[in-house]
Design an enzyme around this catalytic site. Structure first.
Site, PDB file in Angstrom:
ATOM      1  N   TYR A 146       0.851  -1.186   0.000  1.00 14.17           N
ATOM      2  CA  TYR A 146       0.000   0.000   0.000  1.00 14.17           C
ATOM      3  C   TYR A 146       0.885   1.233   0.000  1.00 14.17           C
ATOM      4  O   TYR A 146       1.856   1.307   0.744  1.00 14.17           O
ATOM      5  CB  TYR A 146      -0.885  -0.009   1.251  1.00 14.17           C
ATOM      6  CG  TYR A 146      -1.790   1.195   1.407  1.00 14.17           C
ATOM      7  CD1 TYR A 146      -2.856   1.413   0.543  1.00 14.17           C
ATOM      8  CD2 TYR A 146      -1.583   2.112   2.444  1.00 14.17           C
ATOM      9  CE1 TYR A 146      -3.683   2.508   0.698  1.00 14.17           C
ATOM     10  CE2 TYR A 146      -2.424   3.212   2.616  1.00 14.17           C
ATOM     11  CZ  TYR A 146      -3.476   3.408   1.740  1.00 14.17           C
ATOM     12  OH  TYR A 146      -4.306   4.494   1.902  1.00 14.17           O
ATOM     13  N   ASP A 241       9.226   2.899  -0.329  1.00 12.28           N
ATOM     14  CA  ASP A 241       8.178   3.511   0.489  1.00 12.28           C
ATOM     15  C   ASP A 241       8.395   3.062   1.931  1.00 12.28           C
ATOM     16  O   ASP A 241       8.013   1.964   2.324  1.00 12.28           O
ATOM     17  CB  ASP A 241       6.791   3.092  -0.013  1.00 12.28           C
ATOM     18  CG  ASP A 241       5.669   3.741   0.807  1.00 12.28           C
ATOM     19  OD1 ASP A 241       5.967   4.307   1.877  1.00 12.28           O
ATOM     20  OD2 ASP A 241       4.503   3.671   0.368  1.00 12.28           O
ATOM     21  N   LYS A 274       4.453   8.658   9.045  1.00 12.57           N
ATOM     22  CA  LYS A 274       4.229   8.021  10.352  1.00 12.57           C
ATOM     23  C   LYS A 274       5.253   8.465  11.425  1.00 12.57           C
ATOM     24  O   LYS A 274       5.082   9.540  11.982  1.00 12.57           O
ATOM     25  CB  LYS A 274       4.128   6.515  10.175  1.00 12.57           C
ATOM     26  CG  LYS A 274       2.899   6.203   9.289  1.00 12.57           C
ATOM     27  CD  LYS A 274       2.485   4.755   9.243  1.00 12.57           C
ATOM     28  CE  LYS A 274       1.139   4.634   8.549  1.00 12.57           C
ATOM     29  NZ  LYS A 274       1.139   3.998   7.256  1.00 12.57           N
TER      30      LYS A 274
HETATM   31  C1  LIG Z   1       0.433   4.473   5.939  1.00 10.52           C
HETATM   32  C2  LIG Z   1       1.144   4.264   4.644  1.00 10.52           C
HETATM   33  C3  LIG Z   1       0.990   5.142   3.564  1.00 10.52           C
HETATM   34  C4  LIG Z   1      -0.036   6.243   3.557  1.00 10.52           C
HETATM   35  O1  LIG Z   1       0.206   7.196   4.533  1.00 10.52           O
HETATM   36  P1  LIG Z   1      -0.998   8.148   5.012  1.00 10.52           P
HETATM   37  O2  LIG Z   1      -0.334   9.086   5.954  1.00 10.52           O
HETATM   38  O3  LIG Z   1      -1.994   7.237   5.647  1.00 10.52           O
HETATM   39  O4  LIG Z   1      -1.538   8.813   3.807  1.00 10.52           O
HETATM   40  C5  LIG Z   1       1.790   4.966   2.445  1.00 10.52           C
HETATM   41  N1  LIG Z   1       2.666   3.974   2.379  1.00 10.52           N
HETATM   42  C6  LIG Z   1       2.833   3.093   3.385  1.00 10.52           C
HETATM   43  C7  LIG Z   1       3.860   2.025   3.258  1.00 10.52           C
HETATM   44  C8  LIG Z   1       2.071   3.204   4.549  1.00 10.52           C
HETATM   45  O5  LIG Z   1       2.212   2.307   5.518  1.00 10.52           O
END
Ligand SMILES: *Cc1c(COP(=O)(O)O)cnc(C)c1O
Length: 432
Positions: A146, A241, A274
């Protein structure tokens, strides 16, 4: 504070009248596991307390950011001071520079970064940057990863390697995802084939190096190594990511771990979120100078944000990072996470229930299965019914795991040995 008693059920009913599904992010609605979501009133250290005053040991930590636990005194003080000085200026501040310097000092693959407000925004911007910098359109992502909810990334696999993906959300036109190729995680042969067929038009490959959005699945070292080689060979950019793994699995993030196994390894673009916001809306993307100079106002790739680099959020993130770079922080956190996972696995074993798990730094995952999954379809084949029963049995015993088996768990520096033991004890009861 309001004095009228409120239950989670009452609040959920009220919420559903004014907010679709009663929640501002779908997984919070407990659809996967059933039951009533807990409305959280406050948190302290490793605990969250719901509207009914029930205490839970928190293994979500706001889905990752709360690595110090809730209400860390140094972070609170920094946020309070920043708020007094002003919430937002829409003009540059020294603290943004400090936060950028702090992050860059820990992640040598980046010379520069830009701050944004969410992981979605960071991943979306990284994608635009990769396309702008390469002048190419096609992107590769992996099933089960994701990267936020930007249109081009809400895609599932097409029927073959030559066909591009299908949208996973209504409202995303098929044309918008026609440049997104979705491949199987950890499948070296597939990505080799994809580059053979399309290598000249691929702008980037984006990956969750440890996929926390399918619970906890590591990209194998040979897989990462091969993607790196293919990207370099074909002039595509490799995007890590690390919104979830960044400053969560190690001080050097996941890329630091892969660099130990693959000498000289670096991704081209990295995405963070995060933990770097410490619980405030903050995320970032960064790369080497030549790539970052493609961004406006220097280059042709447009990207902007009214609240980007927000003074309160940067104060929160900076104070958080300063705590976790203290000597021994990650050793202690890793030990806690290992202790938790070992406790869960031991309880399952005693109860005669097949469970496997893995962890790194302050991130963990467990599956009701005989073997650790390595792909999305293997994750989907683990025992979901048992997970759902376990989730509720643990919640009833005051332990809050993520309300879906596709989500990683998080331990904070505030979790004590007693919390971890209590969790293992609860698991033994829940599984017996
Ligand atoms: C949480 C997450 C996102 C999205 O971040 P948001 O702050 O919720 O928009 C993108 N990539 C990864 C790997 C994530 O865990």
């Amino acid at each position: 504070m309001s004095t009228s008693p409120k239950t989670n059920a009452q609040l959920f009913e009220r919420a559903q009248k004014v907010i679709p599904g009663g929640v501002n992010s779908p997984v919070r609605a407990f659809r996967a596991v059933g039951g009533t979501p807990r409305f959280i009133a406050r948190a302290q250290g490793p605990y969250i307390f719901d509207a009914e005053g029930t205490r839970y040991i928190d293994y979500i930590g706001s889905w990752g950011p709360m690595i110090l636990g809730h209400g860390h005194p140094a972070v609170l003080e920094a946020v309070h001071k920043a708020a007094v000085d002003g919430f937002s200026f829409g003009a540059p501040t020294e603290r943004e520079v400090e936060l950028a310097e702090e992050i860059l000092s820990l992640v040598p693959s980046m010379d520069q970064l830009r701050l944004v407000s969410s992981g979605t925004e960071a991943a979306m911007s990284a994608l635009r940057l990769a396309r702008g910098a390469t002048g190419r359109s096609k992107i590769i992502k992996f099933e089960g990863c994701y990267h936020g909810h930007a249109d081009a990334l809400l895609v599932k696999a097409g029927s073959g390697l030559a066909t591009f993906g299908h949208p996973t959300s209504a409202g995303v036109p098929p044309e918008v995802v026609q440049h997104t190729l979705v491949l199987e995680y950890n499948n070296v042969a597939q990505i080799e084939e994809a580059f053979k067929l399309q290598g000249h038009s691929i702008a980037c490959v984006v990956i969750e190096p440890i996929a926390g959005n399918m619970n906890f699945v590591r990209a194998s070292v040979p897989f990462i190594k091969r993607i790196r080689e293919l990207c370099t060979q074909h002039g595509a950019l490799f995007i890590f990511d690390e919104v979830m793994t960044g400053f969560r699995v190690a001080l050097g993030s996941a890329q630091g771990l892969y660099a130990k196994a693959i000498p000289g390894f670096e991704p081209d673009i990295s995405v963070f979120g995060k933990v770097i916001g410490g619980g405030m809306p903050l995320a970032a993307f960064g790369a080497k100078r030549a790539v970052m100079q493609q961004l406006a106002p220097l280059g042709p790739v447009y990207q902007a944000g009214t609240l980007s680099g927000n003074p309160v959020a940067t104060a929160c993130g900076l104070a958080t990072l300063r705590e976790l770079r203290k000597p021994g922080f990650f050793d202690a956190l890793s030990t806690s996470t290992r202790t938790l996972l070992d406790g869960l696995l031991a309880s399952a074993k005693t109860a005669g229930v097949p469970m496997v798990g893995d962890c790194e730094g302050g991130m963990f995952g467990f599956f009701f299965a005989d073997m650790l999954p390595t792909t999305y379809s293997e994750v989907m084949a683990t025992d979901k019914e048992r997970f759902n029963r376990f989730f509720h049995a643990m919640l009833d015993r005051g332990v809050y795991f993520a309300p879906a088996m596709y989500e990683a768990g998080f331990v904070s520096a505030a979790h004590t040995g007693a919390d971890l033991r209590a969790t293992a004890d609860a698991a033994l009861q829940a599984l017996s």
